[in-house]
Scaffold this active site. Structure first.
Site, PDB file in Angstrom:
ATOM      1  N   LYS A   1      26.554 -20.740  37.318  1.00 33.15           N
ATOM      2  CA  LYS A   1      26.812 -22.143  37.684  1.00 33.15           C
ATOM      3  C   LYS A   1      25.951 -22.998  36.775  1.00 33.15           C
ATOM      4  O   LYS A   1      24.765 -23.189  37.007  1.00 33.15           O
ATOM      5  CB  LYS A   1      26.458 -22.361  39.160  1.00 33.15           C
ATOM      6  CG  LYS A   1      27.220 -23.471  39.850  1.00 33.15           C
ATOM      7  CD  LYS A   1      27.044 -24.857  39.251  1.00 33.15           C
ATOM      8  CE  LYS A   1      25.736 -25.508  39.622  1.00 33.15           C
ATOM      9  NZ  LYS A   1      25.512 -26.785  38.862  1.00 33.15           N
TER      10      LYS A   1
ATOM     11  N   GLU B   1      12.536 -19.857  37.480  1.00 30.98           N
ATOM     12  CA  GLU B   1      11.978 -20.419  36.236  1.00 30.98           C
ATOM     13  C   GLU B   1      11.941 -21.919  36.437  1.00 30.98           C
ATOM     14  O   GLU B   1      12.969 -22.592  36.333  1.00 30.98           O
ATOM     15  CB  GLU B   1      12.882 -20.067  35.042  1.00 30.98           C
ATOM     16  CG  GLU B   1      13.017 -18.579  34.769  1.00 30.98           C
ATOM     17  CD  GLU B   1      11.872 -18.030  33.936  1.00 30.98           C
ATOM     18  OE1 GLU B   1      10.925 -18.780  33.643  1.00 30.98           O
ATOM     19  OE2 GLU B   1      11.909 -16.834  33.597  1.00 30.98           O
TER      20      GLU B   1
ATOM     21  N   CYS C   1      11.005 -27.477  29.825  1.00 39.58           N
ATOM     22  CA  CYS C   1      10.119 -27.009  30.901  1.00 39.58           C
ATOM     23  C   CYS C   1       8.726 -26.751  30.366  1.00 39.58           C
ATOM     24  O   CYS C   1       7.737 -27.016  31.022  1.00 39.58           O
ATOM     25  CB  CYS C   1      10.698 -25.749  31.527  1.00 39.58           C
ATOM     26  SG  CYS C   1      11.044 -24.470  30.317  1.00 39.58           S
TER      27      CYS C   1
ATOM     28  N   GLU D   1       5.561 -33.637  36.377  1.00 36.58           N
ATOM     29  CA  GLU D   1       6.437 -33.463  35.223  1.00 36.58           C
ATOM     30  C   GLU D   1       7.240 -34.756  35.011  1.00 36.58           C
ATOM     31  O   GLU D   1       7.996 -35.164  35.886  1.00 36.58           O
ATOM     32  CB  GLU D   1       7.389 -32.306  35.563  1.00 36.58           C
ATOM     33  CG  GLU D   1       8.117 -31.740  34.398  1.00 36.58           C
ATOM     34  CD  GLU D   1       8.972 -30.535  34.800  1.00 36.58           C
ATOM     35  OE1 GLU D   1       9.447 -30.475  35.955  1.00 36.58           O
ATOM     36  OE2 GLU D   1       9.169 -29.670  33.945  1.00 36.58           O
TER      37      GLU D   1
END
Ligand code: NAD
Length: 478
Positions: free
Chosen positions: A172, A247, A281, A380
């Site tokens: 997906k 992750e 990331c 972040e």
């Protein structure tokens, strides 16, 4: 362009016929449609994958699987420019970045092609009269949820590893960027992958994504995305006792000691936050600099930031647009918080005049003296914003480096060998790079996080252990 799901080596319309518009981040305009997947589509994909696992794909010898992966790698290599163009438009990546991603996905399949027939168990010395051995077996059907920032690369590392271990996959991708993956799955069918080995259902996370994770036919979930959704995914998968690889995000520090080779470090520090407009990331989004060289290093960084240019993917500049308007707004919110709290913008790059106003651009921004506990130093941003702060000694550097909820990647810049070793051990992260950052992609290097950056490892041979389950066989023969 109207893209459908890719299930059982065929383009399949979504059940119910709903679609989602695809926006070009470089001009903010819709240019394609993808299928809006739902539980019905997910169920079809999982059943198709199960049939593949129990059929031709599951029975295929490992070496033969490897040959197929290698064929796919070669086919991607022949079409690097095609994938570059798709990825650049879909994600807003400058062409050179999109090209690097296309080359990387070919390399992932090359690496995992060679690994297919090298994943083996062991024999274990045991009591007299026994022979004990271990088998590494595929889980069966693995589900993969992929974000929009590196669709090709993450497909390579996640699906490449899972296929090599012998699983059939249901993927997906993110609703914002999935066209390259649909083309990749089609190419896999063209080079001979059996029906059902790779299936793609596009759509929203809270619809197709949730349905995939909650489905009792899934045996393993690999999720790459935000920490908040990762936690949700792990909770849902736990209902079926399904293992999950997470992750997740990061606030990765680059630690620059006074004895560092600044000329070597500077371009790497810049690239680590500007690459993919900071939507990485493992972006090096905090730079910790030893106080005695802080002003000198900041001046050099500012100089480099002021030379950065931002524009449409096709202009192939230092930085492209952000993925969507909400992401742009998110970055603006962080920057207005910084402004309100008196954090100084030391330098910014330039958005070129040719960049359409309707595109989602943000100039790379260097912030100085960011307080350690400020949101800009803890959370972040996922944009080209670098938070700089000074430190006084090694102990403080370690404290600052480890002082966020994350632990994905860290960079350490020092010429002192003993300190290199101490820092490598003291910093809590899945990867520590000394006098480099990212090792140029490192397909062979296990990757993943600690703390809120996730758990489990992808990339490298280590990923194969994660995509296989270990069975112990004890034979009593007297
Ligand atoms: P996101 O978590 O919003 O979405 C990621 C994927 O999850 C998308 O495909 C989305 O559709 C799907 N999703 C959303 N809600 C879901 C749900 N309830 N159930 C199942 N699936 C769902 O993240 P994003 O904004 O697309 O990506 C950015 C984040 O991803 C950042 O935090 C970044 O650090 C992280 N990321 C991590 C890595 C890594 O390897 N550690 C790599 C790339 C991105």
């Amino acid at each position: 362009m109207h893209a459908k799901h890719f299930i059982g080596n065929r383009h399949v319309n979504p059940h119910g016929g709903l679609n989602i518009a695809v926006i070009d981040p470089s001009d903010g305009k819709p240019y394609a449609e993808i299928a809006r997947g739902n539980p019905h589509d997910i169920d079809l994909a999982i059943q198709t994958a199960r049939a593949a696992f129990e059929g031709e794909w599951g029975r295929m010898p490992a070496a033969e699987r490897g040959r197929l992966l290698h064929r796919l790698s070669l086919a991607i290599t022949e079409r690097v420019e095609e994938f570059t163009q798709i990825e650049a438009r879909d994600c807003g990546k400058p062409l050179k970045q999109a090209r690097a991603d296309a080359i990387a996905v070919a390399r992932y399949f090359e690496f995992y092609a060679g690994a297919c027939d090298k994943l083996h168990g062991e024999t274990i010395p045991y009591q007299a009269g026994y022979t004990v051995l271990t088998l590494r077996e595929p889980f069966g059907v693995t589900g993969h949820i992929i974000p929009w920032n590196y669709p090709l690369q993450i497909f390579g590392r996640s699906i490449g590893g899972s296929l090599a271990a012998g699983n059939a996959c249901v993927v997906k991708p993110a609703e914002d960027a999935c066209l390259s993956l649909l083309r990749l799955a089609e190419l896999a069918a063209e080079v001979g992958f059996p029906v059902g080995a790779i299936n793609i259902v596009t759509g929203y996370g809270n619809e197709a994504g949730t349905a995939l994770v909650a489905h009792p036919g899934i045996d393993h979930v690999s999720f790459t995305g935000s920490p908040a959704i990762g936690k949700l995914v792990a909770q849902v998968a736990a209902n079926n006792h399904v293992p999950v690889t997470l992750e997740l995000g990061g606030k990765s520090p680059q630690i620059v000691f006074a004895d560092a080779d600044l000329e070597l470090a500077l371009p790497v520090l810049i690239n680590a936050i500007v690459q993919n407009a900071g939507q990485t990331c493992s972006a090096g989004s905090r730079v910790l600099i030893e106080r005695s060289i802080y002003e000198r290093a900041m001046d050099k960084l500012a100089d480099a930031f002021e030379r950065l240019r931002v524009g449409p993917a096709q202009m192939d500049l230092d930085c492209g647009p952000l993925i969507r308007q909400q992401q742009q707004q998110r970055v603006w919110d962080f920057l207005s918080d910084a402004h309100a709290d008196g954090i100084a913008v030391m330098a910014q790059g330039t958005i070129v005049p040719d960049a359409p106003e309707s595109g989602f651009y943000q100039a790379p921004t260097l912030l100085r003296d960011v307080p350690f506990d400020h949101r800009l130093a803890q959370q972040e941003v996922f944009g080209p914003v670098l938070a700089a702060m000074p430190f006084d000694d090694e102990a403080q550097a370690i404290k600052l480096a480890n002082g966020t909820q994350f632990g994905l990647v860290a960079g350490v810049w020092t010429e002192n060998g003993a300190r290199q070793m101490r820092m490598a051990r003291a910093v809590r992260a899945g990867q520590v790079f000394i006098n480099n950052y990212g090792a140029g992609g490192g397909i062979e290097l296990p990757f993943g996080g600690v703390k809120a950056s996730g758990h489990g490892r992808e990339k490298g041979f280590e990923a194969l252990y994660g995509f296989a389950t270990l069975k112990t066989v004890a034979i009593r023969h007297g």
